[in-house]
Design a protein around this motif. Structure first.
Motif, PDB file in Angstrom:
ATOM      1  N   VAL A 110       0.845  -1.207   0.000  1.00 10.38           N
ATOM      2  CA  VAL A 110       0.000   0.000   0.000  1.00 10.38           C
ATOM      3  C   VAL A 110       0.877   1.253   0.000  1.00 10.38           C
ATOM      4  O   VAL A 110       0.681   2.172  -0.799  1.00 10.38           O
ATOM      5  CB  VAL A 110      -0.943   0.005   1.240  1.00 10.38           C
ATOM      6  N   GLU A 111       1.865   1.244   0.857  1.00 12.56           N
ATOM      7  CA  GLU A 111       2.762   2.393   0.985  1.00 12.56           C
ATOM      8  C   GLU A 111       3.589   2.596  -0.279  1.00 12.56           C
ATOM      9  O   GLU A 111       3.709   3.724  -0.786  1.00 12.56           O
ATOM     10  CB  GLU A 111       3.675   2.172   2.200  1.00 12.56           C
ATOM     11  N   ALA A 112       4.145   1.496  -0.803  1.00 12.95           N
ATOM     12  CA  ALA A 112       4.977   1.586  -2.015  1.00 12.95           C
ATOM     13  C   ALA A 112       4.142   2.088  -3.191  1.00 12.95           C
ATOM     14  O   ALA A 112       4.626   2.866  -4.025  1.00 12.95           O
ATOM     15  CB  ALA A 112       5.595   0.226  -2.334  1.00 12.95           C
ATOM     16  N   THR A 113       2.905   1.661  -3.243  1.00 13.03           N
ATOM     17  CA  THR A 113       2.026   2.081  -4.340  1.00 13.03           C
ATOM     18  C   THR A 113       1.804   3.588  -4.321  1.00 13.03           C
ATOM     19  O   THR A 113       1.876   4.255  -5.359  1.00 13.03           O
ATOM     20  CB  THR A 113       0.680   1.326  -4.242  1.00 13.03           C
ATOM     21  N   LYS A 114       1.567   4.115  -3.119  1.00 16.60           N
ATOM     22  CA  LYS A 114       1.415   5.576  -2.989  1.00 16.60           C
ATOM     23  C   LYS A 114       2.666   6.284  -3.493  1.00 16.60           C
ATOM     24  O   LYS A 114       2.600   7.278  -4.218  1.00 16.60           O
ATOM     25  CB  LYS A 114       1.222   5.951  -1.506  1.00 16.60           C
ATOM     26  N   LEU A 115       3.813   5.779  -3.080  1.00 19.00           N
ATOM     27  CA  LEU A 115       5.077   6.407  -3.467  1.00 19.00           C
ATOM     28  C   LEU A 115       5.305   6.333  -4.972  1.00 19.00           C
ATOM     29  O   LEU A 115       5.677   7.319  -5.613  1.00 19.00           O
ATOM     30  CB  LEU A 115       6.251   5.729  -2.733  1.00 19.00           C
ATOM     31  N   SER A 147      13.782   1.953  -6.395  1.00 22.50           N
ATOM     32  CA  SER A 147      14.704   1.591  -5.313  1.00 22.50           C
ATOM     33  C   SER A 147      14.270   2.187  -3.980  1.00 22.50           C
ATOM     34  O   SER A 147      14.279   1.508  -2.947  1.00 22.50           O
ATOM     35  CB  SER A 147      16.122   2.081  -5.619  1.00 22.50           C
ATOM     36  N   ASP A 148      13.894   3.447  -4.008  1.00 23.86           N
ATOM     37  CA  ASP A 148      13.481   4.096  -2.767  1.00 23.86           C
ATOM     38  C   ASP A 148      12.148   3.533  -2.262  1.00 23.86           C
ATOM     39  O   ASP A 148      11.972   3.322  -1.060  1.00 23.86           O
ATOM     40  CB  ASP A 148      13.386   5.610  -2.965  1.00 23.86           C
ATOM     41  N   ALA A 149      11.231   3.279  -3.181  1.00 23.07           N
ATOM     42  CA  ALA A 149       9.942   2.699  -2.779  1.00 23.07           C
ATOM     43  C   ALA A 149      10.161   1.319  -2.171  1.00 23.07           C
ATOM     44  O   ALA A 149       9.529   0.956  -1.168  1.00 23.07           O
ATOM     45  CB  ALA A 149       9.006   2.614  -3.984  1.00 23.07           C
ATOM     46  N   LEU A 150      11.068   0.572  -2.769  1.00 27.07           N
ATOM     47  CA  LEU A 150      11.360  -0.769  -2.258  1.00 27.07           C
ATOM     48  C   LEU A 150      11.938  -0.701  -0.842  1.00 27.07           C
ATOM     49  O   LEU A 150      11.548  -1.474   0.041  1.00 27.07           O
ATOM     50  CB  LEU A 150      12.340  -1.486  -3.183  1.00 27.07           C
TER      51      LEU A 150
END
Lengths: 317, 317
Positions: A17-22, A30-33
Motif C-alpha cells: 500500500v505504501e509503495a504504491t502511494k510512493l 529503489s526508494d519505494a522498495l
C-alpha cells in the motif's frame, strides 16, 4: 504510466500500500522498495523479518537482506547481521560499492555501525519467549527445530521504467550460527533486470539455492513468457526434479513482475502475497499449487485475515 | 568409459593430474574433486587459496569454499572461515545437511572445529609479508587495494556418469572483513547437473554475482550447446551487457565440462586452466578473449611456465 509492486506474504501488504502511494507520486523503484521492506522489518509481530524476528539456536537474531537495482545490476547484501534496525538499508547502501558489496557476520554489523546505520536491540521479549518455548518443546516433544522461514521479498517497478528487488529475513528459526539461506544470494533469492522484470523467493533457502529459481523466472520472461507462465514453468518442474533427484523438495514460493507491471506467482505450499499496479489497487491473494503445473490464486477471505491477525498477536504461553 | 576434470588456473594443474589418476581408477567425482581442491589449498605458494592465501584488510585470512553434487543437487558452502586447513572438505560435509548447509563467519569456523576438521594457522609468513608490503605501497603509491582473486574451481566427471563441482578461495586481497565473493554462491560461482554438465567461475565476485554465469552455462548446455559454445555465448554477451549497464565489467573467467567430458572456457582476461579426460592427458592451456564472441585457446609455453614458477616463489622485498 505503468508502475507496480508485488511482495511475499500477507505481512507485506501494508508495505505494498505504501509503495504504491510512493510509486504513484513518482518515487523511484529503489526508494519505494526500501520503504516497503523497512516497514516489514520494523513491525514487531512479524517473526521472520527484522525486529521481532526469531533467533538462531543460540538465541541470537541474525538477519539477512539483499537489494538489487535492475537498471545497473548493482547488488548489495548482508548475512548474519546483528542488532541493526534495517538490514535492507545496509544492503541498498552496499549495492553502491564496486568491491565488498556482500558482507557477512561481524564484518556486516561493523560496516553498518561505521556507516551510521541505526543500532537497535532486535530481539523482542516476545521472540525470546517463543524461542524459549521452542527449546522446551524440542526437548519434550522431539520436534524438528526448523520451521518458519518467511522472507519478505519485494519487486518494484516505477514510472520511469526502472525496477528493483529486495529481500529481508531472519532466516530459519533455530538455525545454526552463521547459517545463510537464499535471501542474500542473487539468482536464488532474487533477480531483476529493468528491461525484463524481477523475481524473489521465500522458503527453504537450502533448497532454493539448488534451483536458482529467481534468475530462471526472469530469464523465461526475457523469452516472452508472462510472469505467471514463467513462475509456473520454473517452480513446478524444479519441485518435481528436486523430489526425484534429492528425494524431497522443501517449501518454496516465488513472485514475479515484468516491466509492464504484469505479475505472477508459483508455490508448493499455501502462500499469501500482495500486489498492486497502476490499474489494480493493493490486494492480498492466496496461492496454492493447482493442477497440471499451474497455480490456483484466490482473493484472501476476511476469515483468513481475522485468524491471521489473531494468530500473530496471540499470547505466548 | 568417459571421465574428465577441468580446473581454473595453472595452480590447479597438479590437481588435475591427481584427479585424473583417481577417476581413471574408478574413484567417484565428489571424492576426486575434494582431493583436487585440497591439494591447491595445501600448497603454500598459491596466494589466493587456502594455506598461503592473502589476508583481508585487517590481516586475517578468511576463506570461502563450496561443493555441489550433480546427481542430487546437494550443496554445501562456507564463507569467512578462519584457520581451517581444508575449507572444501567442510563444504563437502555440509552438503550432506538438509538444513544449515551454508555457514559463514564464526559459525562456519565453529562448525568445522566441532566436526573435527583440522585446525591450522593458515596465514603464512610469506602472505603476511605480502600484506605488509601492500599496506605500505597503498600508503605511498595510492594503489587500488584490490587485485588477486584467483579462485580454484574444479568440475569432475566420473566413470559412473556422476559430476561434481567445487570452489575454494581466500577471496579478494585486502577485502573488508566478512566480504563474500561468488565462490560460495550457487549459480554464480558454480553449478552442476550430472545429466547435463557443470561450470565454475573465477574473477571479481561482486560482478559475477550480477550475472549468474555458471548456472546459465549449464542451462545452455542443456539446450544442446557444446561447453565452448555455452561459455562463449554466456560470458561475452554478459561482459558487454554489464559494460553497458553498469559501466564496467570486472575480470572473470568461466570453465565448463559436459557429461561427455567435452569442455570449454571463456574469459575477458588472460586466463590459464588445466583439463583432462579419457582421451586427452592433463594439459595446461592459455585462454584469451578472441574475435566475434569466441575464445582463443593455445597450449601454454615453457617460457610462461618457467616465468610463473619464478614469480610465485620470488622473494618478497
Amino acid at each position: 504510466m505503468t508502475f507496480g509492486t508485488i511482495a511475499t506474504w500477507r505481512m507485506a501488504h501494508d508495505s505494498v500500500v505504501e509503495a504504491t502511494k510512493l510509486l504513484e507520486s513518482g518515487t523511484n523503484a529503489s526508494d519505494a522498495l526500501e520503504v516497503a521492506i523497512k516497514q516489514v522489518e520494523d513491525y514487531p509481530f512479524y517473526k521472520s523479518v527484522g525486529y521481532g524476528g526469531l533467533p538462531n539456536a543460540k538465541g541470537i537474531l541474525e538477519m539477512d537482506a539483499a537489494f538489487m537495482n535492475g537498471d545497473t545490476f548493482q547488488i548489495g547484501a548482508v548475512a548474519g547481521i546483528v542488532d541493526i534496525k534495517n538490514p535492507i538499508s545496509v544492503a541498498k547502501k552496499l549495492s553502491e560499492e564496486k568491491f565488498n558489496s556482500f558482507l557477512v557476520g561481524e564484518g556486516a554489523t561493523q560496516y553498518a555501525k561505521d556507516e551510521g546505520f541505526e543500532v537497535k536491540e532486535m530481539l523482542t521479549e516476545r521472540a525470546k519467549k517463543i524461542w524459549e518455548k521452542r527449546i522446551e518443546d524440542m526437548k519434550s516433544k522431539q520436534l524438528n527445530p526448523y520451521d518458519g522461514h518467511d522472507t519478505v521479498g519485494v519487486v518494484t517497478l516505477d514510472q520511469m521504467g526502472s525496477m528493483s528487488v529486495g529481500t529481508s529475513s531472519s532466516g530459519l528459526f533455530m538455525k545454526k550460527t552463521g547459517r545463510v539461506g537464499d535471501s542474500p544470494l542473487s539468482g536464488s533469492g532474487f533477480y531483476v533486470d529493468s528491461t525484463i522484470g524481477g523475481a524473489a523467493a521465500t522458503g527453504l533457502g537450502e533448497d532454493l539455492m539448488k534451483g536458482i529459481l529467481s534468475y530462471e523466472i526472469v530469464r523465461k520472461m526475457s523469452e516472452g513468457l508472462s510472469p505467471q507462465e514463467a513462475c509456473d514453468q520454473t517452480v513446478y518442474p524444479f519441485h518435481d526434479l528436486l523430489t526425484k533427484r534429492y528425494g524431497k523438495a522443501g517449501a518454496f514460493s516465488l513472485i514475479a513482475m515484468n516491466k509492464k507491471g504484469e505479475w505472477g506467482v508459483a508455490t508448493n505450499v499455501e502462500f499469501t502475497f500482495s500486489v498492486a499496479n497502476d490499474t489494480t489497487k493493493p490486494t492480498i491473494f492466496m496461492a496454492n499449487r493447482g493442477e497440471n503445473q499451474t497455480t490456483s490464486i484466490t482473493p484472501i477471505t476476511k476469515e483468513w485475515l481475522d485468524a491471521y491477525e489473531k494468530r500473530i498477536k496471540a499470547p505466548i504461553e
